[in-house]
Scaffold this active site. Sequence first.
Site, PDB file in Angstrom:
ATOM      1  N   CYS A   1     -12.645  -1.047   5.050  1.00 41.34           N
ATOM      2  CA  CYS A   1     -11.376  -1.329   4.369  1.00 41.34           C
ATOM      3  C   CYS A   1     -11.457  -2.615   3.557  1.00 41.34           C
ATOM      4  O   CYS A   1     -10.930  -2.682   2.447  1.00 41.34           O
ATOM      5  CB  CYS A   1     -10.252  -1.420   5.398  1.00 41.34           C
ATOM      6  SG  CYS A   1      -9.949   0.124   6.278  1.00 41.34           S
TER       7      CYS A   1
ATOM      8  N   GLU B   1      -2.769  -1.391   8.734  1.00 36.49           N
ATOM      9  CA  GLU B   1      -3.850  -1.873   7.877  1.00 36.49           C
ATOM     10  C   GLU B   1      -4.296  -0.688   7.043  1.00 36.49           C
ATOM     11  O   GLU B   1      -4.937   0.223   7.553  1.00 36.49           O
ATOM     12  CB  GLU B   1      -4.978  -2.450   8.733  1.00 36.49           C
ATOM     13  CG  GLU B   1      -5.928  -3.315   7.940  1.00 36.49           C
ATOM     14  CD  GLU B   1      -7.158  -2.552   7.518  1.00 36.49           C
ATOM     15  OE1 GLU B   1      -7.068  -1.846   6.478  1.00 36.49           O
ATOM     16  OE2 GLU B   1      -8.171  -2.641   8.211  1.00 36.49           O
TER      17      GLU B   1
END
Length: 471
Positions: free
Chosen positions: A277, A243
């Site tokens: 994120c 990720e």
Amino acid sequence: MNTFSYIINGVHKTSNEIIEVNNPATGELIGKYYASTIEDVEEAIATAKSQQKIWGKLSQEERDQFILQIADAIGSNKSYLAEWITKEQGKPLNGPGAQFEMDACIGWTQVPASLQLSDEIVFEDNTRKDVLKRLPVGVVAAITPWNRPLMIAIWQIIPSIKMGNTVVIKPSEYTTIASLELFRIINDILPAGVLNVVTGDGKIGAHLTAHQDISKIMFTGSIATGRRIIEASTKNMARLTLECGGNDAGIVLPGTDMHQIAEGLFWGSFLNMGQTCAALKRLYVHEDDLDATVEALTTVTKNIKMGNGIEEDVFLSPLQNQMQYDKVNALLEQTKNNSNAKIIIPNPEIPTQGYFIPITLVTGVDHGDAIVDEEQFGPVLPIITYTTLEEAIRKANELEVGLGASVWGTDEHTLDSVAQQMEAGTVWINQHGAIHPFVPFGGVKQSGYGVEFGIEGLKAVTLPKIISYKK
């Protein structure tokens, strides 16, 4: 003042290297930790490999009992761990901050324990039956970031151990103490060697991820580091879940009442000071709605206090480290060179020490400007205008990232149409960053690959095996 140790095979370990840790809001020295050696990494992996043969023989239900005990222990230590998150990472204790992160740790521990990944008959006729089984992958190397150090560690640890794997985890060198305290609590419950911890900088992570006995790597962090992990995995053919950040886009439909969505836009962008994120980092609004957008976000910003997160009424905090503070300031300095850009600071009152940057809105910028093209990972939101929805969608998809995205408005048909066209692993409608432990989450393009959470997340830490029976 305590010096915190790392844990291998259930034993607290020390070394000759000690790292000091300072509070990002005050600069105060809050603790120290021992940095691991390469020899420690070797020992941790060997321990995990040996213990996996025993741990992997337990049933999912037996492992679930350990996991539920972990959830209870985290709950009992919630306030203690939350205070460490605030002191070390910087996020506020209250609101959507450290206590919120601890609640997420509990939820993301309980949910995998409630799931069962059973054998599946994938084909059967009068001549044969084929059964898909899910086996442990082996030793998982987990690399955690500094923005949500405990929550993301739980995302990596709990599914892995539920499915019979053992773990060697390296927390970020920026948020090590809070992580070590969580891992100590978990190790008090698990058999020795199921969760092993190493600490230190990138050389420790590099040795861990390239090791021949690592079968799976789970990583959350930058695209640049993600690429290095992909290269490292060529040495061991480890499976990957990556990720790697987002620079998420949000599109507001023309004519939307900005005051109705302002709070959602604000927290979608500035939760954890934008150090998320899947935060909203590029906002596209119709050219006729720009002034209303700025006004609405300014109104929200003025009512939220920034400061030391340990204070009860503070909901906005510092950036976590000097590196990120310098990066965000450099992007703002670059933006000042653009004569069309307008930098708007709705509430300039910030503490005089610590890594504080005020909530900042930037207009008059577009693609080609660094503040738009690069993931800021800070409290800065570029607002880009468009004339047609087609233009907004094209620009939203133009960058080579695609973790999350969002679309805002009231026309359900148009909202759904735009969401279908946006290139991201998750597209939220009238919300942003709303992850859930039952719902798979992962990115496309350079935001990484693989998913976490739910049944799909459990599958990601297993090896599929077919047993084919002849009738």
